[in-house]
Design an enzyme around this catalytic site. Structure first.
Site, PDB file in Angstrom:
ATOM      1  N   HIS A  58      -6.137   2.182   1.258  1.00  0.00           N
ATOM      2  CA  HIS A  58      -5.477   3.410   1.694  1.00  0.00           C
ATOM      3  C   HIS A  58      -6.112   4.026   2.933  1.00  0.00           C
ATOM      4  O   HIS A  58      -5.444   4.303   3.937  1.00  0.00           O
ATOM      5  CB  HIS A  58      -5.498   4.453   0.572  1.00  0.00           C
ATOM      6  CG  HIS A  58      -4.776   4.038  -0.664  1.00  0.00           C
ATOM      7  ND1 HIS A  58      -3.675   3.218  -0.643  1.00  0.00           N
ATOM      8  CD2 HIS A  58      -4.996   4.335  -1.975  1.00  0.00           C
ATOM      9  CE1 HIS A  58      -3.241   3.028  -1.875  1.00  0.00           C
ATOM     10  NE2 HIS A  58      -4.028   3.682  -2.702  1.00  0.00           N
ATOM     11  N   ASP A 100       0.882  -1.162   0.000  1.00  0.00           N
ATOM     12  CA  ASP A 100       0.000   0.000   0.000  1.00  0.00           C
ATOM     13  C   ASP A 100       0.918   1.210   0.000  1.00  0.00           C
ATOM     14  O   ASP A 100       1.476   1.575   1.038  1.00  0.00           O
ATOM     15  CB  ASP A 100      -0.915   0.011   1.227  1.00  0.00           C
ATOM     16  CG  ASP A 100      -1.973   1.100   1.153  1.00  0.00           C
ATOM     17  OD1 ASP A 100      -1.690   2.151   0.534  1.00  0.00           O
ATOM     18  OD2 ASP A 100      -3.077   0.925   1.693  1.00  0.00           O
ATOM     19  N   HIS A 101       1.099   1.817  -1.171  1.00  0.00           N
ATOM     20  CA  HIS A 101       2.138   2.842  -1.297  1.00  0.00           C
ATOM     21  C   HIS A 101       1.877   4.062  -0.413  1.00  0.00           C
ATOM     22  O   HIS A 101       2.807   4.808  -0.104  1.00  0.00           O
ATOM     23  CB  HIS A 101       2.314   3.255  -2.761  1.00  0.00           C
ATOM     24  CG  HIS A 101       1.174   4.041  -3.315  1.00  0.00           C
ATOM     25  ND1 HIS A 101       0.061   3.448  -3.874  1.00  0.00           N
ATOM     26  CD2 HIS A 101       0.960   5.380  -3.396  1.00  0.00           C
ATOM     27  CE1 HIS A 101      -0.779   4.384  -4.270  1.00  0.00           C
ATOM     28  NE2 HIS A 101      -0.263   5.557  -3.998  1.00  0.00           N
TER      29      HIS A 101
END
Length: 500
Positions: free
Chosen positions: A249, A186-187
């Site tokens: 996110h 999950d950047h």
């Protein structure tokens, strides 16, 4: 106390490795992964001995794929593009044909010997969730999951398309890889401000005692984009805003704000505390969904003189689609610390401006001693973690205006990461890629965390997929903050959106 700030650059302790990018001709690889890998190369964060193999259905050879990589990097910043391209290779692959993986295995064996990587391999899945299980099966059955060195798997969000699919995918992955070899990416968790939330909370004694229901009125998490779905139309119409943003996110940001302090700052302990948050999320029945959420879809309109298409007008979108591109949801955490404190999550496309931030809103004064002579309302304190576009932290509080009268104004103390490093801050993908190479799980989501997040959002997804979208999705104009109902939704609780 030291007078000078100690250097805190990227950790360069990375072993030699080979990286395989499945979906290497796709949008994610071209826009994010390749530029991030080149930036790591410019920062001298990669070892001398490494190779990168692009693998996809598109037919390229090494030379033609290097042209794709050059275009993805853009201008030759740093002057090392030609040098970097020497490490780039390509293998066209048919994902459901095992012979393709035999060719890939031969190529990887040759490159591993050539670059003396010790068999260390990283597989990056930049493909739709529907292909992930298929590729994992093929990788496992062809023995690519076993080698002389470590073999790791990096999987993009969303991990599966629903709870049952996520469980099925976890079973497939665990048939060939141990949990410690799996990196569910999950950047957002790689962004500096997100990481700083934990440091801010647990390295500063003045804030953590206030971090509970006694002092905090509510929390808002907004992730807004000005762009539409663009080239992701096919993917997005089967995904929607909940799968694209909320299940990963936003719920991850919520968990970092809400988690209890771990005994030690270790990946396993952080994961455990996040899982406790997910378990404490108040479950919502389908009947309650219209009361705790608002959904929307952008229509056509004019922004800054430009006529923008509506979602249904985008290429590849069903003209009758009811897929939401906006959602606002009120969430409660039923535990001792957060009982009764609402968390408002909001995200959408074609909104007024691009911004992602978490705002922590403290309670109103229990009693004002100043009376009407101060001439204005004393607003509650607000602590803001701005994640993009400019990563920063600010605290809003009240102060006296200079002069003979007692006049109050809101001021802010702010810290920004801008200018912190000569090359600028590492991109989120740079950070998570490097952590995968190093085997550091701190910023990654575990199996239980993924499944619990899906479990929480499944009633919302089932409500929309089961016909609720047709009745609940409201149209909104581009360049606004979503449907008007979203303002009424939070106003009913006596509150207002912070980002506006």
């Amino acid at each position: 106390m030291a007078e000078d700030i100690l250097p805190c650059d990227i950790d360069r302790a990375v072993e030699p490795f080979g990286l395989v990018i499945f979906g290497a001709s796709g949008d994610l690889a071209r826009r994010k992964l390749i530029p991030s890998l080149y930036n790591l190369y410019l920062r001298d964060a990669l070892p001398e001995r490494f190779f990168i193999v692009g693998a996809a259905r598109t037919v390229y050879n090494d030379t033609s794929y290097r042209d794709v990589v050059r275009d993805s990097i853009g201008s030759d910043r740093g002057g090392k593009v030609d040098e970097f391209l020497k490490h780039i290779f390509y293998q066209d692959i048919v994902y459901d044909q095992y012979d393709s993986y035999t060719s890939l295995k031969r190529k990887l064996s040759a490159l591993s010997r050539r670059y003396r990587t010790g068999g260390n391999l990283l597989f990056y899945f930049a493909v739709p969730p529907s292909l992930s299980g298929l590729i994992i099966e093929a990788v496992g059955k062809k023995g690519l999951n076993r080698g002389r060195g470590w073999v790791r798997l990096v999987m993009e969000k969303p991990f599966g398309s629903n709870l049952e699919d996520a469980r099925r995918l976890n079973r497939t992955v665990h048939a060939y890889f141990k949990e410690e070899s799996i990196f569910r990416i999950d950047h957002y968790l790689g962004k500096e401000t997100v990481q700083d939330i934990l440091l801010f909370r647990f390295a500063n004694s003045i804030f953590e005692p206030l971090w509970n229901r006694n002092y905090i009125d509510h929390v808002q998490i907004t992730a807004a984009e000005t762009i539409g779905v663009g080239s992701r139309a096919g993917y997005y119409d089967s995904t929607g805003i909940l799968r694209d943003m909320f299940q990963n996110h936003l719920i991850q940001l919520l968990s970092i704000i809400a988690l209890e302090p771990p005994a030690v700052f270790e990946p396993k302990r952080i994961r455990e505390e996040k899982v406790k948050v997910f378990r404490s999320l108040r479950r919502v029945s389908k009947d309650e969904i219209p009361e705790v959420s608002v959904f929307g879809q952008y229509k056509s309109g004019r922004v800054n003189g430009e006529v923008l298409p509506g979602y249904r007008d985008e290429k590849g979108i069903d003209p009758n689609s009811v897929t939401p591109t906006f959602a606002a949801i009120r969430v409660f955490i039923d535990n001792w610390r957060w009982q009764g404190v609402p968390f408002y999550l909001r995200s959408g496309k074609r909104l007024k401006r691009r911004v992602t931030e978490v705002s922590v809103h403290f309670h109103d004064l229990p009693h004002s001693i100043f009376g009407p002579e101060i001439g204005s309302v004393i607003e509650p304190n607000v602590l803001v973690f701005r994640i993009q576009p400019e990563e920063s932290i600010e605290l809003r509080f009240q102060s006296k205006l200079p002069g003979t009268r007692l006049c109050v104004r809101e001021v802010k103390m702010a810290f920004s990461y801008r200018g912190e490093q000569e090359m600028g801050l590492p991109d989120a993908y740079e950070r998570v890629l490097l952590d995968c190479m190093r085997g550091d799980h701190m910023l990654f989501v575990g199996q239980e965390g993924v499944e619990l997040a899906w479990e929480f959002f499944m009633p919302f997804i089932e409500f929309l997929d089961g016909g609720g979208a047709g009745k609940s999705v409201r149209f909104y104009s581009p360049g606004t903050w979503g449907p008007r109902a979203a303002d009424g939704f939070i106003r009913r609780d006596g509150r207002a959106w912070w980002v506006k």
